[in-house]
Enzyme design. Structure first.
Site, PDB file in Angstrom:
ATOM      1  N   GLN A  72       7.571  11.972 -14.594  1.00 10.67           N
ATOM      2  CA  GLN A  72       7.224  10.863 -15.475  1.00 10.67           C
ATOM      3  C   GLN A  72       5.828  11.009 -16.068  1.00 10.67           C
ATOM      4  OE1 GLN A  72       6.683   6.542 -14.050  1.00 10.67           O
ATOM      5  NE2 GLN A  72       8.414   6.495 -15.449  1.00 10.67           N
ATOM      6  N   HIS A  94       3.119   8.891 -17.908  1.00 11.37           N
ATOM      7  CA  HIS A  94       2.741   7.507 -18.217  1.00 11.37           C
ATOM      8  C   HIS A  94       2.077   7.526 -19.585  1.00 11.37           C
ATOM      9  CE1 HIS A  94       0.901   3.564 -17.934  1.00 11.37           C
ATOM     10  NE2 HIS A  94       1.521   3.344 -16.798  1.00 11.37           N
ATOM     11  N   ARG A 119       8.706   4.093 -19.977  1.00 16.79           N
ATOM     12  CA  ARG A 119       7.628   5.076 -20.085  1.00 16.79           C
ATOM     13  C   ARG A 119       8.069   6.371 -20.742  1.00 16.79           C
ATOM     14  NH1 ARG A 119       5.041   3.952 -14.061  1.00 16.79           N
ATOM     15  NH2 ARG A 119       4.123   1.949 -14.648  1.00 16.79           N
ATOM     16  N   HIS A 144       2.392  11.199 -14.113  1.00 17.85           N
ATOM     17  CA  HIS A 144       2.122  10.045 -13.273  1.00 17.85           C
ATOM     18  C   HIS A 144       2.962  10.026 -12.014  1.00 17.85           C
ATOM     19  CE1 HIS A 144       0.843   6.037 -12.323  1.00 17.85           C
ATOM     20  NE2 HIS A 144       2.029   5.502 -12.491  1.00 17.85           N
TER      21      HIS A 144
END
Lengths: 585, 132, 248
Positions: free
Chosen positions: A231, A233, A288, A356
Site C-alpha cells: 500500500q 499512502h 488509498r 505505508h
C-alpha cells in the site's frame, strides 16, 4: 546459550503482540508468556499510526456496511469469513481499549467520537486526535504491566524458528545488550513483528520495520501470502516520508495539482465535492490505492508541483481553520512545520505517495494459524486476508486487536493441548546451528556494504514493483534481488563487539528484507492482472477468472521462490465494481 | 568480554555548574541563607522585646536603620523578588491549574491573582504595623 | 538542496575495548533540512558502521532517539542541523549508565514506569463489555496533556535530583501516575498514593523544572509533580481530620 521455557512465545511487542499477551494473561494466568521484542514495547511502530481504528459505532451505520466497504476496498480479495468476524468484533475491542484507559477523543455528550475515513461509507473511525496508534500502544503496554505472567524480553533480536516434525517449537534470539543467545522453547509461537516497509526507499515506516517475522516464517517453510500488494499512502511528506494521516482528508482537506485543480475527479472519484464538505467514498475519501495511482498519472501528465524533494501534489487544509487543525491534527501540523517548513493553517502542504503498509504477510487463517502447527501470526506481519488487495485506512489498528485476541486464544488452547518436545536434544542442536550461522556472519569478508546492498534493493523494488508495474520491471526486480541475495554474503561486519552490535543487527535485518523483497518482486511478477494496490500496465483489467486467488510465495533455497495459488473465501459478496463516486454513479 | 555499563561520575559538590538552568536553580535555593539570616534577626528582635528594655529595643531598631543595613535589606528584597516571588508566581498556574469545562483558565489570571493577593496582604501588614 | 559540512563529535564507548568513553570526530555533509539523527544515519551508512544508537520512527513519537546534543537532552529526530551553528556534540543521555556508544541502560526507568501502577484501577465494576464509560471533554482535557509522554527519558537526563539519587521515581513515571489519577475512569488514586507520597516519590522533587523545559512533547512533568504534592498534602490532612478519603 541460555534456555528459557514458556508456554507461549510471542515475538514482537507492538499493538498485536501486546494485545495477544494480555488476552492470554487474562484468560489463562497460569500460562507463561515470553514476550520478545527487538525494541522496548513503546518504540514499536504501532505508535506511528495516526488516524484511528475502525469499528461500527453510530446508529445509522451497520456491520453490513463495514463489511461491504472492506470487501470492495480490498477489491474482493478479502476472505469474507474473516471480514465478517472482524466487523462484528471491532466495536467490542475498541470499547475494551476504552475500559483500559485509551484517551479516545470525545463527542459533546461524552461518548467516543468517530471521524470519516477513506473508503468508508459512514463515520466509524475511532480516534485520539492524530495520535491514535500511539495512544493504543501505550494503553496496551501500560495495561500489560499488571500481568505477572507476561515476562518481557526487551531488545532481544529474534533470529530463527525451531521446529520438530513440522511443528513450531520455539525461537532463538540474540540479547542485544550482552550478545548472548537465548533459546526460547514454547509450545506455541506467535509472530507479531510488523511489516516490512523498509524494503522500499520512501516509506512511512520506522527503521525497525524490516520484515523479520515474515522472513523467519518464510525460511522455516511457511508461505508468504499476497506479497504483491503493497500500500502506498497518498499523503506522505516529501523527503522524510512522514505520514500525514488520512484524517487530514477525513476532516475535509483536499488534494490539488499545480493548477490548484482537484484532480481526483478525473480518476473516477468525482464529481467534485464542495470544499470542507467531504462526501463518503468519493474524491479525497476514496481508497488509498486509487489516490496514489491518480498521483502517478498526474506526474506523468506534468501536473505535479516541483519541490526540493521531487514532484508533489498539494494537500490544502487552510479552509479547516486553525482551531480544528490544532485540536484534531496537532501532530501532523507540527510535523509539516518541522520537516518541510510549511504551516498547514496558512499554506498547502506538498505531499506524495509513500509506501505505508504490506497487505501481504505470513499466510494465516481466521484463527491466526499458519500452515505450520504451533506457529501463529498477527498484525501487519500476518496476512489473514482481511485487507485483500487494498487495506482501508483505520482497519489495521482494529485488526491488531481483534485477531491479536483471537490468535492468542487459539494459541493458548494449542499450548494446553500439546505435549513437550519428543527430542529436546534435537531442538538444542537446531538452536546451536542457528547461532553458528550468526557467528559465521561475523567472520565474513568482502567489499559489499549493508547500506549499499540495501540501497540497491530499495531502488530495484521501487522501479520494478512500485505503484504501476509491468513484466519487464518485475522480472528485472526479481533478478536483481536474487543477485543481491548472493552478493550479501560478501558483507563484512566491521563491528565485532558483543555489546549492542547494531552493525550485525543491520546485516540480519538486511537478510530478512531481501527474503521479503524477493517475495514481493516474484508475486508481483506472477499476478498478471490489475487489482487494488497491484496495478500492471501490461494487464490493466481485473481478471476474476484466473486471479481471484491469493498468491503464496514458497521459499526454494538457492532459487527464486515458487508461487502457488489459494482460493479466496467468498460468503456473500460476489466481485463487483468498486464505486467511488459517492453514490453518484 | 561483554557488558560493563559505564557510569559517568557526578560531583556531589559541583554538579550544578553543569548548565545555566542548574545555576539559576542554585541561586534560587541560596535564598535559604537569607531566610536563615532573617530568622536569626527575628529571634534577636523577639529576645530584645522580651528583655523589656526600651533602650535595647531602640538600639536594635537603630542598628537596622544605618545606611549599610538599609542597602542590605533592599538588596535582599530584590533577591527574594527575582529568585522567589517572580519565578514562583510564574509557575503558580502549573501547580494549581484551574479548569472550567474543557478550557483551562488562562495562566495570566492566576498569576495576576497572586500579585493582587500579595499587594493586598502587604497592605494589611503595613496597616497593622502602622496601627500598632 | 544546500549542503553544509558539520563537524560531529560523538561519544564512543565499547566496554570490550574502552576503559572509559571518548569522543570521535566525523565530518558530515548535511542537507539543510536534516535532523541530527539524519547526520548519525549518514555516519552509520557511509563512514562508520560500528556506531551504536537507537532510533526508529523519525517522527517524534517512538521516543527511541533521545541523546544529549550540545549538552541538552534532545530527541535527535527533532533537533535540526539548521538550528546548530558550528560543531555539534552528541552524547548518550546523562544520568544513565552507558551500555555502548550512544545507547544507555534503561532498566531503572522501565521499573519505575511499572512501579507507579499505570493502568486503570477500579473499585466498582467497569461498565459491561461493549459499553463505554462516559467521559466529558472537560474530564479528558484534565489529563490529556499527560498522555503525550513518549518515554524518551530526556526528563530523567535533565533532572539533577535523579542524577544525584536514582531512588527518586522521577519525572516521566510520576507524571504517568498523575495521568491515571486524573482520569475519571480510574479509582486507584489512594492505592498509588502510598508509592507516590513515599520517601522517593513527589517530595524528592525540588522543582528545578528542567524536566519540563527539555520535554519534546510538552508534557510538563514538573507541573504534574507539584500538583501531586498539593494532592498528597490535602489527602494527608483529610485523613488527619477524619474526612472521608478524597477519591477522584
Amino acid at each position: 546459550m541460555k534456555h528459557i521455557q514458556a508456554d507461549v512465545v510471542i515475538v514482537g511487542a507492538g499493538g498485536a503482540g501486546l494485545r495477544a499477551s494480555i488476552a492470554i494473561a487474562e484468560a489463562n494466568p497460569d500460562l507463561e508468556v515470553a514476550l520478545i521484542s527487538k525494541v522496548y514495547p513503546m518504540r514499536s511502530h504501532t505508535c506511528a499510526a495516526e488516524g484511528g481504528a475502525a469499528g461500527v459505532k453510530r446508529s445509522d451505520d451497520s456491520l453490513e456496511m463495514h463489511f461491504n466497504d472492506t470487501v470492495s476496498g480490498g477489491d474482493w480479495l478479502c476472505d469474507q469469513d474473516v471480514v465478517e468476524y472482524f466487523v462484528e468484533q471491532a466495536p467490542r475491542e475498541l470499547v475494551q481499549l476504552e475500559h483500559w484507559g485509551c484517551p479516545w477523543s470525545r463527542d459533546e455528550d461524552g461518548s467516543v467520537a468517530v471521524r470519516p475515513f477513506g473508503g468508508m461509507k459512514k463515520e466509524r473511525t475511532w480516534y485520539a486526535a492524530d495520535k491514535s496508534g500511539f495512544h493504543i500502544l501505550h494503553t496496551l503496554f501500560q495495561t500489560s504491566l499488571q500481568h505477572p505472567s507476561i515476562k518481557r524480553y526487551d531488545e532481544f533480536f529474534a533470529l530463527d524458528l525451531i521446529q520438530e516434525d513440522g511443528k513450531c517449537r520455539g525461537v532463538v534470539a540474540l540479547e542485544m545488550r550482552s550478545g548472548r543467545y537465548f533459546h526460547f522453547s514454547g509450545k506455541a509461537v506467535i509472530l507479531a513483528t510488523g511489516g516490512a516497509g523498509k524494503i522500499f526507499p520512501f516509506t512511512t515506516n520506522g527503521a525497525i520495520k524490516t520484515g523479520d517475522g515474515m522472513a523467519m516464517a518464510y525460511r522455516a517453510g511457511v508461505p508468504l501470502k499476497d506479497m504483491e500488494f503493497v500500500q502506498y499512502h497518498p499523503t506522505g511528506l516529501p523527503g522524510t516520508g512522514i505520514l500525514l494521516t488520512e484524517g487530514c482528508r477525513g476532516e475535509g482537506g483536499v488534494l490539488v495539482n499545480k493548477d490548484g485543480y482537484r484532480f481526483l475527479q478525473d480518476y473516477d472519484m468525482g464529481p467534485e465535492t464542495p470544499l470542507g464538505k467531504p462526501v463518503f467514498k468519493s474524491m479525497e475519501l476514496g481508497p488509498r490505492d486509487r489516490l496514489s495511482q491518480a498521483f502517478w498519472h498526474e506526474q506523468k501528465k506534468g501536473n505535479t508541483v516541483e519541490t526540493a524533494w521531487g514532484d508533489c501534489v498539494l494537500l490544502d487544509m487552510r479552509h479547516l481553520g486553525a482551531q480544528r487543525i490544532l485540536e484534531r491534527l496537532p501532530l501532523v501540523h507540527e510535523l509539516a512545520k518541522s520537516y518541510v517548513g510549511v504551516d498547514m493553517i496558512t499554506d498547502p502542504v506538498p505531499v506524495r505517495p509513500v509506501v505505508h503498509y504490506m497487505m501481504g504477510g505470513i499466510d494465516t487463517n481466521i484463527n491466526g494459524e499458519t500452515p505450520m502447527p504451533g506457529l501463529f501470526a498477527i498484525g501487519e506481519t500476518a496476512c489473514g486476508s482481511l485487507n485483500g488487495a487494498n487495506r482501508l485506512g483505520s482497519n489495521s489498528l482494529t485488526e491488531l486487536l481483534v485477531f491479536g485476541k483471537r490468535a492468542a486464544a487459539t494459541a493458548a488452547q494449542y499450548a494446553a493441548d500439546t505435549d513437550g518436545p519428543a527430542n529436546q536434544a534435537d531442538l538444542d542442536e537446531q538452536a546451536e546451528a542457528i547461532v553458528s550461522r550468526i557467528r559465521e556472519l561475523l567472520q565474513c569478508n568482502g567489499d559489499e556494504t549493508i547500506s549499499g546492498i540495501r540501497r540497491e534493493m530499495m531502488n530495484s523494488l521501487e522501479e520494478g514493483a512500485g505503484i504501476y508495474r509491468d513484466e519487464e520491471g518485475t522480472e528485472a526486480a526479481c533478478k536483481k534481488i536474487a543477485e543481491l541475495q548472493v552478493r550479501s554474503a560478501s558483507i563484512e561486519v566491521n563491528d565485532k563487539s558483543n555489546v549492542f552490535n547494531t552493525d550485525l543487527q543491520g546485516l540480519l535485518e538486511l537478510q530478512n528484507m531481501l527474503d521479503v523483497a524477493e517475495c514481493v518482486a516474484e508475486a508481483s511478477n506472477a499476478r498478471k492482472e490489475s487489482r487494488g494496490a497491484h496495478q500492471r500496465m501490461d494487464y490493466v483489467e481485473r481478471d476474476d477468472e484466473n486471479y481471484l486467488k491469493h498468491s503464496q510465495s514458497f521459499r526454494q533455497p538457492g532459487e527464486r521462490p515458487r508461487i502457488g495459488w489459494l482460493d479466496v473465501t467468498i460468503t456473500r459478496s460476489q466481485p463487483g465494481v468498486r464505486d467511488y463516486s459517492g453514490g453518484k454513479k | 568480554m561483554s557488558r560493563q555499563p559505564y557510569v559517568r561520575p557526578i560531583s556531589k559538590t559541583t554538579w550544578y555548574m553543569r548548565n545555566g538552568r542548574y545555576k539559576i536553580y542554585m541561586l534560587r535555593e541560596m535564598t535559604s541563607f537569607l531566610v536563615v539570616f532573617y530568622t536569626f534577626l527575628t529571634i534577636v528582635a523577639l529576645s530584645t522585646l522580651a528583655a523589656d528594655s526600651p533602650a535595647a529595643w531602640q538600639n536594635f531598631i537603630s542598628s537596622q536603620q544605618g545606611p549599610g543595613m538599609v542597602v542590605f535589606h533592599a538588596l535582599a528584597l530584590l533577591y527574594f523578588l527575582f529568585f522567589q516571588t517572580f519565578p514562583w508566581f510564574k509557575l503558580a498556574p502549573k501547580a494549581m491549574p484551574v479548569q472550567i469545562g474543557e478550557k483551562k483558565l488562562p495562566g495570566s489570571y492566576i498569576v495576576i491573582g497572586h500579585y493582587v493577593a500579595w499587594v493586598f496582604i502587604s497592605a494589611v501588614i503595613f496597616w497593622l504595623a502602622g496601627a500598632l | 538542496m544546500e549542503i553544509r559540512q558539520i563537524e560531529l563529535e560523538v561519544m564512543r564507548y565499547d566496554p570490550e575495548k574502552d576503559k572509559q568513553p571518548w569522543f570521535q570526530q566525523y565530518t558530515v555533509p548535511c542537507q539543510e533540512d536534516w535532523a541530527i539523527l539524519d547526520a548519525l544515519n549518514y555516519v552509520k551508512d557511509n563512514l562508520d558502521t560500528t556506531l551504536a544508537y537507537r532510533w526508529s520512527c523519525h517522527m517524534m513519537v517512538c521516543g527511541s532517539c533521545g541523546m544529549m546534543v550540545n549538552g541538552e537532552p534532545s530527541l535527535t529526530c527533532k533537533t535540526f542541523v539548521r538550528d546548530l551553528p558550528g560543531k555539534v556534540r552528541v552524547e548518550p543521555l546523562e544520568n544513565f549508565p552507558i551500555e555502548r556508544d550512544l545507547v544507555v541502560v534503561l532498566d531503572d526507568v522501565m521499573q519505575k514506569l511499572h512501579k507507579v501502577q499505570p493502568y486503570i484501577i477500579r473499585k466498582d465494576d467497569p461498565p459491561p463489555e461493549g459499553v463505554e464509560y462516559t467521559q466529558s471533554r472537560g474530564a479528558l482535557a484534565k489529563f490529556k496533556q499527560l498522555t503525550m509522554c513518549i518515554n524518551c527519558m530526556c526528563c530523567y537526563s535533565a533532572c539533577p535530583q535523579y542524577g544525584l539519587d536514582n531512588n527518586f521515581i522521577g519525572p516521566a513515571a510520576l507524571a504517568l501516575a498523575h495521568r491515571y489519577n486524573l482520569d475519571s475512569r480510574d479509582q486507584g488514586k489512594s492505592q498509588r498514593l502510598d508509592i507516590l507520597a513515599d520517601h522517593d516519590g513527589v517530595w524528592d522533587c525540588s522543582f528545578v523544572g528542567a524536566c519540563s523545559e527539555v520535554c519534546p512533547k510538552h508534557v510538563d512533568p514538573a507541573a504534574a509533580i507539584q500538583q501531586m504534592k498539593i494532592d498528597g498534602a490535602l489527602e494527608f490532612w483529610k485523613q488527619k481530620l477524619g474526612f472521608p478519603g478524597g477519591e477522584s
